[in-house]
Design a protein around this motif. Structure first.
Motif, PDB file in Angstrom:
ATOM      1  N   ASP A 104       0.836  -1.205   0.000  1.00 22.52           N
ATOM      2  CA  ASP A 104       0.000   0.000   0.000  1.00 22.52           C
ATOM      3  C   ASP A 104       0.870   1.255   0.000  1.00 22.52           C
ATOM      4  N   ALA A 105       1.929   1.237   0.843  1.00 23.00           N
ATOM      5  CA  ALA A 105       2.820   2.398   0.915  1.00 23.00           C
ATOM      6  C   ALA A 105       3.498   2.634  -0.431  1.00 23.00           C
ATOM      7  N   ARG A 106       3.947   1.551  -1.061  1.00 26.07           N
ATOM      8  CA  ARG A 106       4.620   1.692  -2.359  1.00 26.07           C
ATOM      9  C   ARG A 106       3.659   2.232  -3.421  1.00 26.07           C
ATOM     10  N   ASN A 107       2.427   1.754  -3.417  1.00 26.16           N
ATOM     11  CA  ASN A 107       1.448   2.183  -4.419  1.00 26.16           C
ATOM     12  C   ASN A 107       0.746   3.477  -4.044  1.00 26.16           C
ATOM     13  N   ASN A 108       1.046   3.983  -2.825  1.00 24.09           N
ATOM     14  CA  ASN A 108       0.469   5.247  -2.356  1.00 24.09           C
ATOM     15  C   ASN A 108      -1.049   5.192  -2.280  1.00 24.09           C
ATOM     16  N   LYS A 109      -1.606   4.014  -1.930  1.00 29.20           N
ATOM     17  CA  LYS A 109      -3.058   3.863  -1.901  1.00 29.20           C
ATOM     18  C   LYS A 109      -3.704   4.584  -0.730  1.00 29.20           C
ATOM     19  N   GLN A 110      -2.947   4.825   0.346  1.00 30.89           N
ATOM     20  CA  GLN A 110      -3.554   5.330   1.565  1.00 30.89           C
ATOM     21  C   GLN A 110      -3.597   6.851   1.645  1.00 30.89           C
ATOM     22  N   ARG A 111      -2.988   7.562   0.685  1.00 29.76           N
ATOM     23  CA  ARG A 111      -2.967   9.016   0.763  1.00 29.76           C
ATOM     24  C   ARG A 111      -3.548   9.617  -0.503  1.00 29.76           C
ATOM     25  N   PRO A 112      -4.769  10.159  -0.430  1.00 34.68           N
ATOM     26  CA  PRO A 112      -5.360  10.770  -1.611  1.00 34.68           C
ATOM     27  C   PRO A 112      -4.565  11.981  -2.068  1.00 34.68           C
ATOM     28  N   ARG A 113      -4.545  12.205  -3.361  1.00 36.86           N
ATOM     29  CA  ARG A 113      -3.761  13.313  -3.899  1.00 36.86           C
ATOM     30  C   ARG A 113      -4.549  14.614  -3.858  1.00 36.86           C
ATOM     31  N   SER A 114      -4.942  15.017  -2.644  1.00 37.78           N
ATOM     32  CA  SER A 114      -5.623  16.302  -2.468  1.00 37.78           C
ATOM     33  C   SER A 114      -4.580  17.376  -2.245  1.00 37.78           C
ATOM     34  N   LEU A 115      -5.020  18.616  -2.239  1.00 36.92           N
ATOM     35  CA  LEU A 115      -4.110  19.732  -1.999  1.00 36.92           C
ATOM     36  C   LEU A 115      -3.434  19.592  -0.655  1.00 36.92           C
ATOM     37  N   ALA A 116      -4.208  19.268   0.391  1.00 39.13           N
ATOM     38  CA  ALA A 116      -3.631  19.175   1.724  1.00 39.13           C
ATOM     39  C   ALA A 116      -2.693  17.996   1.839  1.00 39.13           C
ATOM     40  N   ALA A 117      -3.004  16.887   1.180  1.00 39.44           N
ATOM     41  CA  ALA A 117      -2.109  15.740   1.239  1.00 39.44           C
ATOM     42  C   ALA A 117      -0.769  16.090   0.639  1.00 39.44           C
ATOM     43  N   GLY A 118      -0.771  16.794  -0.485  1.00 42.24           N
ATOM     44  CA  GLY A 118       0.483  17.229  -1.080  1.00 42.24           C
ATOM     45  C   GLY A 118       1.236  18.167  -0.177  1.00 42.24           C
ATOM     46  N   SER A 119       0.520  19.045   0.537  1.00 40.38           N
ATOM     47  CA  SER A 119       1.161  19.972   1.446  1.00 40.38           C
ATOM     48  C   SER A 119       1.753  19.264   2.647  1.00 40.38           C
ATOM     49  N   ALA A 120       1.046  18.239   3.152  1.00 42.65           N
ATOM     50  CA  ALA A 120       1.606  17.458   4.250  1.00 42.65           C
ATOM     51  C   ALA A 120       2.896  16.792   3.816  1.00 42.65           C
ATOM     52  N   ASP A 121       2.933  16.285   2.580  1.00 49.41           N
ATOM     53  CA  ASP A 121       4.160  15.695   2.058  1.00 49.41           C
ATOM     54  C   ASP A 121       5.263  16.748   1.970  1.00 49.41           C
ATOM     55  N   ALA A 122       4.914  17.971   1.564  1.00 41.72           N
ATOM     56  CA  ALA A 122       5.905  19.030   1.464  1.00 41.72           C
ATOM     57  C   ALA A 122       6.467  19.377   2.834  1.00 41.72           C
ATOM     58  N   LEU A 123       5.587  19.443   3.852  1.00 38.85           N
ATOM     59  CA  LEU A 123       6.057  19.763   5.195  1.00 38.85           C
ATOM     60  C   LEU A 123       6.984  18.675   5.708  1.00 38.85           C
ATOM     61  N   LYS A 124       6.637  17.420   5.480  1.00 38.04           N
ATOM     62  CA  LYS A 124       7.512  16.327   5.905  1.00 38.04           C
ATOM     63  C   LYS A 124       8.845  16.400   5.171  1.00 38.04           C
ATOM     64  N   ARG A 125       8.809  16.711   3.872  1.00 39.12           N
ATOM     65  CA  ARG A 125      10.049  16.840   3.107  1.00 39.12           C
ATOM     66  C   ARG A 125      10.932  17.944   3.689  1.00 39.12           C
ATOM     67  N   TRP A 126      10.308  19.046   4.110  1.00 40.56           N
ATOM     68  CA  TRP A 126      11.078  20.131   4.719  1.00 40.56           C
ATOM     69  C   TRP A 126      11.780  19.659   5.985  1.00 40.56           C
ATOM     70  N   PHE A 127      11.075  18.895   6.832  1.00 42.22           N
ATOM     71  CA  PHE A 127      11.706  18.375   8.041  1.00 42.22           C
ATOM     72  C   PHE A 127      12.963  17.596   7.700  1.00 42.22           C
ATOM     73  N   HIS A 128      12.872  16.723   6.709  1.00 41.57           N
ATOM     74  CA  HIS A 128      14.019  15.885   6.355  1.00 41.57           C
ATOM     75  C   HIS A 128      15.134  16.691   5.714  1.00 41.57           C
ATOM     76  N   GLU A 129      14.784  17.744   4.982  1.00 35.24           N
ATOM     77  CA  GLU A 129      15.803  18.564   4.347  1.00 35.24           C
ATOM     78  C   GLU A 129      16.689  19.283   5.359  1.00 35.24           C
TER      79      GLU A 129
END
Length: 344
Positions: free
Chosen positions: A315-340
């Motif tokens: 599921d994680a590999r296929n990204n089935k659990q996270r809909p591609r909404s605006l907020a989902a993309g933003s949550a991914d961006a915030l997590k990416r910032w933490f790692h950066e």
């Protein structure tokens, strides 16, 4: 939530009023998911209100959060899922926070500054809050204080000299964030880590959670040793104790605030697996990833992965659990910032 360039510092912004009714809360909950699970009484979801603004200042993140009363949870599952273990230095501008951080009971009021260690658990109720939060990578702050694993839940009262100094510094940094160049931001944020350490240092040695065995250099060395051995399926608490000449009880006490040494090792393995499963160009089969990070079989990884994340590796590999909404993309961006932040 939007990812834009605001002045000279990249900024993520969210306002629940841009989404009608309950949708605002669910978008809020999704974009906060890299750090906390949020709960709210069902009858209050429709009236939810919240705004968030987060600046990426090169070496640190700096944000303002204003919202209604809600409950924040950072469980061991969230810690595993997020893969981030930074420090949050939080200024309470309005409202309050009450609950537990690790093993410490905390109560934070207007003007106070509280330290959160994202490698440890949090369960708080935050009331009609308006907070500023400075996010520092562990490797930036930990070397500057004598007991980095004992900072979690420390509160500097706003009416004390150190509390007032640290609160004033973070508020000044927030006021200047719009106008800082990239070079200025990097210089100031590195100085901020030293300033934070200077304010926290005189208090750390008096913390009730600090034990003689918990020395920062030893914990850092143990964590590095664990990360280097994650691929060995036979590696565990016994090997750590032997490598560092520690008794089992001493090792367990050291890792108690982090949920235990075995749980910590499993968390690190799962985080490595999650990173490979969600990498844009990951080509390894799930079974290969499992063996690479110390799981004896794909089935063993799947059981642990589902328990930690509520989904299968596939599921994680296929990204089935996270809909591609605006907020989902933003949550991914915030997590990416933490790692950066770790690269500075």
């Amino acid at each position: 939530m939007a990812d834009a360039t605001h002045g000279t510092a990249p900024v993520l912004s969210f306002d629940s009023l841009e989404s009608p009714g309950e949708e605002g809360f669910w978008l809020w909950r999704d974009q906060m998911s890299p750090v906390f699970d949020i709960t709210l009484p069902k009858e209050e979801v429709g009236a939810f209100r919240g705004t968030l603004q987060t600046y990426h200042l090169g070496g640190v993140l700096l944000g303002r959060c204003a919202s209604v009363t809600q409950t924040f949870h950072r469980t061991t599952q969230v810690i595993t899922r997020s893969g981030i273990d930074h420090y949050l230095i939080q200024v309470q501008r309005r409202g309050g926070s009450r609950g537990t951080m690790g093993r410490r009971d905390v109560q934070v009021g207007p003007g106070d500054v509280c330290v959160l260690d994202l490698a440890q658990t949090v369960h708080t109720v935050d009331t009609n809050m308006d907070t500023l939060t400075l996010c520092l990578p562990r490797e930036m702050l930990a070397p500057l204080v004598s007991a980095p694993d004992a900072l979690h839940g420390m509160v500097l009262r706003g009416d004390t000299p150190l509390g007032a100094l640290l609160s004033g510094h973070i508020q000044s940094l927030y006021r200047a964030a719009d106008a800082l160049s990239a070079r200025e931001a990097l210089i100031l944020t590195k100085g901020s880590a030293a300033f934070v350490a200077g304010c926290l240092g005189p208090t750390v040695d008096a913390l009730d959670l600090v034990r003689p065995q918990m020395q920062a250099s030893r914990m850092a060395a143990i964590k590095r040793h664990i990360d280097a051995r994650l691929g060995d399926p036979d590696f565990g608490a016994a090997q750590v104790a032997e490598a560092f000449g520690l008794s089992r009880p001493t090792l367990y006490r050291l890792f108690e605030p982090l949920g235990g040494v075995s749980a910590y090792i499993l968390r690190r393995r799962l985080d490595r697996c999650l990173g490979e499963l969600t990498a844009a160009h990951g080509g390894l089969r799930i079974a290969e990833i499992a063996h690479r990070w110390g799981f004896r079989s794909e089935a063993a990884l799947s059981r642990a992965f589902r328990s930690a994340f509520g989904m299968t590796p596939r599921d994680a590999r296929n990204n089935k659990q996270r809909p591609r909404s605006l907020a989902a993309g933003s949550a991914d961006a915030l997590k990416r910032w933490f790692h950066e932040l770790a690269v500075f």
